[in-house]
Design a protein around this motif. Structure first.
Motif, short mmCIF file in Angstrom:
data_model
loop_
_atom_site.label_atom_id
_atom_site.label_comp_id
_atom_site.label_asym_id
_atom_site.label_seq_id
_atom_site.Cartn_x
_atom_site.Cartn_y
_atom_site.Cartn_z
N PHE A 9 0.63 -1.20 0.08
CA PHE A 9 -0.05 -0.03 0.05
C PHE A 9 0.78 1.22 0.03
CE2 PHE A 9 -2.91 -3.11 1.76
CZ PHE A 9 -4.14 -2.98 0.85
N GLY A 10 2.16 1.17 0.67
CA GLY A 10 2.71 2.42 0.98
C GLY A 10 3.48 2.82 -0.29
N THR A 11 4.26 1.63 -0.99
CA THR A 11 5.10 1.72 -2.01
C THR A 11 4.50 1.73 -3.41
OG1 THR A 11 7.04 0.99 -0.67
CG2 THR A 11 7.52 0.99 -3.17
N LEU A 12 3.80 0.35 -3.54
CA LEU A 12 3.21 0.19 -4.84
C LEU A 12 1.91 0.97 -5.27
CD1 LEU A 12 3.43 -3.79 -5.25
CD2 LEU A 12 4.96 -2.15 -5.77
N VAL A 13 1.28 1.29 -4.32
CA VAL A 13 -0.11 2.24 -4.60
C VAL A 13 0.37 3.60 -4.38
CG1 VAL A 13 -2.38 2.64 -3.96
CG2 VAL A 13 -1.49 0.17 -4.01
N GLY A 14 0.93 3.89 -3.32
CA GLY A 14 1.26 5.29 -2.82
C GLY A 14 0.45 5.89 -1.61
N GLY A 15 0.57 6.76 -1.09
CA GLY A 15 -0.20 7.59 -0.37
C GLY A 15 0.11 6.93 1.26
N SER A 16 -0.51 7.80 2.39
CA SER A 16 -0.14 7.40 3.60
C SER A 16 -0.49 5.84 4.02
CB SER A 16 -0.76 8.44 4.73
OG SER A 16 -0.65 8.03 6.07
N THR A 17 0.14 5.47 4.81
CA THR A 17 -0.23 4.15 5.35
C THR A 17 -0.67 4.16 6.82
OG1 THR A 17 2.24 3.32 6.11
CG2 THR A 17 1.34 2.95 3.76
N ARG A 18 -0.86 5.24 7.52
CA ARG A 18 -1.03 5.52 8.73
C ARG A 18 -2.73 5.17 9.13
NH1 ARG A 18 -3.63 10.47 10.18
NH2 ARG A 18 -3.73 12.13 8.23
N ARG A 19 -3.39 5.37 8.11
CA ARG A 19 -4.78 5.01 8.25
C ARG A 19 -5.01 3.46 8.14
NH1 ARG A 19 -6.21 10.68 7.21
NH2 ARG A 19 -5.36 10.41 4.87
N LEU A 20 -4.02 2.65 7.75
CA LEU A 20 -4.24 1.27 7.87
C LEU A 20 -4.99 0.79 8.92
CD1 LEU A 20 -1.11 -0.10 5.89
CD2 LEU A 20 -3.43 -0.13 4.98
#
Length: 648
Positions: A403-414
């Motif tokens: 989610f963080g590298t391949l898709v992009g965007g913040s992962t803090r809301r996982l």
């Protein structure tokens, strides 16, 4: 089945206006085109739109007991009614009809609130006891029949569809942002949440009691499984399959009762084909069948397999073909029927299927829904076996990379790794895909409005869940979230009832459910073999060439349905900066970027898949907002309540 509506004064003894109640029932005329009746006796009002299937001549409702002090308005079917009627007569009750509706008032006289423990079938029901001034609203165990409610101006109002509540004029259609966020997490509505502010859904296996102005929500049933290791085992899988077949055959037989023509819905898969096979054995002549053909509008076109099954079983088959443009053109009708955004674009095919069945004279359709949730038919159940074996730390790192590298965007809301009742269910990764699309698509205003809200807090709770086998934990999530929140609603009840037809679901029979929840998980999934028990039973029911079909998901394209050449004008209108700005839900720049990603032909990536789901959600949500929350976003009709009828 029918459509019901009603109201009760929580503050006194006001009389609910007849015209207002008739507007509520009139908004659901598609659910019951055959009859309309109301009973108003302050402080309660009951209304019904009837689709006549059983005791067509005499089964009008609302109906009361012998003394006229217990009343019922009900939609659904009690499948054990013939036996139940005999028992009631033996206990001294006088029944005036042969319709299952009347059984409710007499069951209530004997059992009171325990009536739901004994009711078997699919139902949304309202029971008024004038003796102690109490009201019960109940919904079936699996969540086949819907029931919605709202408290407003001192009234509790309810209806089988949200349209009925909006037609009362007491509540306005405004978005519930938390409900929309549930959609962008689970592509379904868990528990009581809807997409409309102030409107709640009665959860499956629950009832509401109203007395002395107090409204109490109570659970009477839930899916449950043995402790891991204590599941029921058999001498052989053949022995288990024999018992399972007997139960499923009985469920099909009970669902063939009625005075109106019936049919089956089939795909190329094993679930619906097994139901068709049993129905053709139990009914002479064989029931007609209906299927969908996807004309280059989805990854799997199953019409060839469906035709082979129907031919071998002697069932006359009607195929409804759907191209991407036809799915897109039907989608507004689906959203109007579903009363919520819908991610699964193939649900629009079910709208056309119901119209075709009704046009051919069929009022009732048997389907195979529920087998995947009971017997582990989805691919994520298989994939979760790998997750459980590779360890939590490695999988958490992999999730962050995806989610963080391949898709992009913040992962803090996982969400937390084990986000449902402290366990990680198989479908959580699929939920996380849809959830992460929000990082690209939500507007700053949407994030601000949600604050620290967490959609996972809405998921059903079960105090025994950690004691179950991991597969059963995931099956519980499937049976309590996606099954009632999407498959039985946007892909089940709503398309069926929109076409003035009724669906029946043998796999969700109480006896079948109890059996499937009790058995050894290896009878459901072993290695890569899903629905193991059903496959064994199918060998006893179906001809050999069709008795072991692989699982294929009936799915049309997501955003590709709406973004190709020849797309409807309303798609661009809904996604324009002006329309996105009016709703304030989504970021116009993010939406435009997502469209560009989808238009890069030939490039397959995890980012593209995530945004494919999310962009479909945006289109669907904007369309829902236009239809129900004031219009002004596209050149499309909006939903309007019926006019107040003239009252004699």
């Amino acid at each position: 089945m029918c459509g019901i509506a009603g109201a009760i004064d929580l503050q006194g003894t006001r009389r609910f206006p007849d015209g207002r109640l008739l507007r509520m029932t009139g908004a659901m005329s598609h659910r019951g085109p055959d009859d309309e009746q109301i009973h108003v006796d302050a402080p309660v009002a009951l209304g019904v739109r009837r689709l006549s299937v059983i005791d067509v001549a005499q089964g009008r409702q609302p109906i009361s007991n012998e003394n006229g002090d217990v009343w019922v308005a009900y939609e659904g079917e009690l499948y054990e009614y013939p036996e139940l009627r005999r028992e009631l007569v033996d206990r001294g009750h006088t029944l005036k009809t042969h319709c299952d509706t009347e059984a409710w008032v007499h069951l209530y006289e004997d059992l009171g609130e325990r009536v739901f423990d004994e009711a078997r079938g699919q139902f949304g029901v309202s029971l008024w006891d004038a003796r102690n001034r109490s009201l019960l609203l109940g919904r079936d165990r699996a969540g086949i029949s819907p029931l919605f409610y709202a408290e407003v101006d001192g009234w509790l109002i309810w209806a089988s569809e949200i349209k009925g509540l909006l037609a009362s004029g007491l509540i306005q259609a405004t978005p519930d942002l938390k409900g929309l966020d549930c959609f962008f997490n689970f592509f379904a509505m868990p528990q009581t949440r809807t997409c409309f502010a102030g409107i709640r859904c009665l959860p499956p296996g629950h009832y509401i009691k109203v007395q002395d102005g107090q409204v109490q929500l109570r659970k009477y049933w839930d899916f449950d499984y043995p402790d891991a290791g204590d599941e029921r085992r058999f001498e052989s899988i053949a022995t288990a399959a024999e018992e399972f077949e007997e139960l499923l055959r009985g469920a099909v037989r009970r669902r063939l009762v009625g005075e109106m023509p019936m049919c089956t819905y089939i795909s190329g898969g094993l679930d619906s084909t097994t139901i068709l096979g049993l129905a053709c054995q139990e009914h002479d002549p064989p029931l007609p069948s209906f299927t969908i053909g996807l004309d280059r509008s989805g990854p799997n076109d199953e019409r060839t397999q469906a035709a082979e099954s129907a031919s071998l079983l002697g069932s006359p088959l009607t195929t409804v073909s759907m191209s991407s443009s036809e799915i897109a053109s039907t989608f507004p009708e689906l959203i109007r029927a579903a009363e919520s955004p819908v991610l699964d674009t193939s649900a629009a095919c079910m709208i056309r299927l119901a119209h075709a069945a009704r046009k051919d004279g069929n009022i009732v359709a048997l389907t195979g829904e529920g087998a995947d949730e009971l017997l582990a038919g989805y691919v994520w159940f298989k994939a979760n076996q790998v997750v459980l074996r590779t360890g939590r730390s490695l999988n958490r790192l992999a999730r962050r990379f995806l989610f963080g590298t391949l898709v992009g965007g913040s992962t803090r809301r996982l969400p937390p790794w084990e986000a449902m009742n402290g366990v990680r269910v198989a479908q959580q990764f699929t939920w996380e895909i849809m959830r992460h699309s929000r990082e690209s698509l939500y507007s700053p205003g949407m994030w601000d409005s949600l604050g620290d809200y967490e959609a996972f807090s809405e998921l059903p709770q079960h105090d025994r869940m950690k004691r179950w086998h991991p597969l059963n934990q995931s099956l519980y999530a499937a049976s309590r979230v996606m099954l009632p929140g999407m498959l039985l609603s946007a892909k089940g009840d709503r398309p069926l009832r929109n076409g003035s037809t009724e669906g029946r679901f043998p796999f969700l029979d109480e006896r079948v459910v109890d059996f499937c929840t009790s058995i050894d998980p290896s009878l459901k999934l072993r290695g890569l073999t899903d629905k193991r028990l059903l496959r064994q039973a199918a060998k006893r029911i179906l001809p050999k060439p069709i008795a072991n079909r692989p699982k294929t998901m009936f799915r049309a394209d997501f955003s590709g349905t709406f973004l190709g050449d020849g797309r409807p004008a309303w798609v661009d209108q809904l996604l324009s900066p002006e329309s996105l700005g009016k709703t304030g839900l989504f970021d116009p720049h993010g939406v435009e970027q997502a469209r560009r990603v989808q238009m890069k032909r030939g490039k397959v990536s995890f980012q593209r898949f995530v945004l494919d789901m999310g962009l479909t959600g945006v289109i669907s949500t904007q369309l829902w907002h236009h239809i129900y929350c004031g219009g002004g976003l596209a050149d499309l009709p909006v939903w309007t309540p019926p006019a107040t009828p003239a009252i004699a």
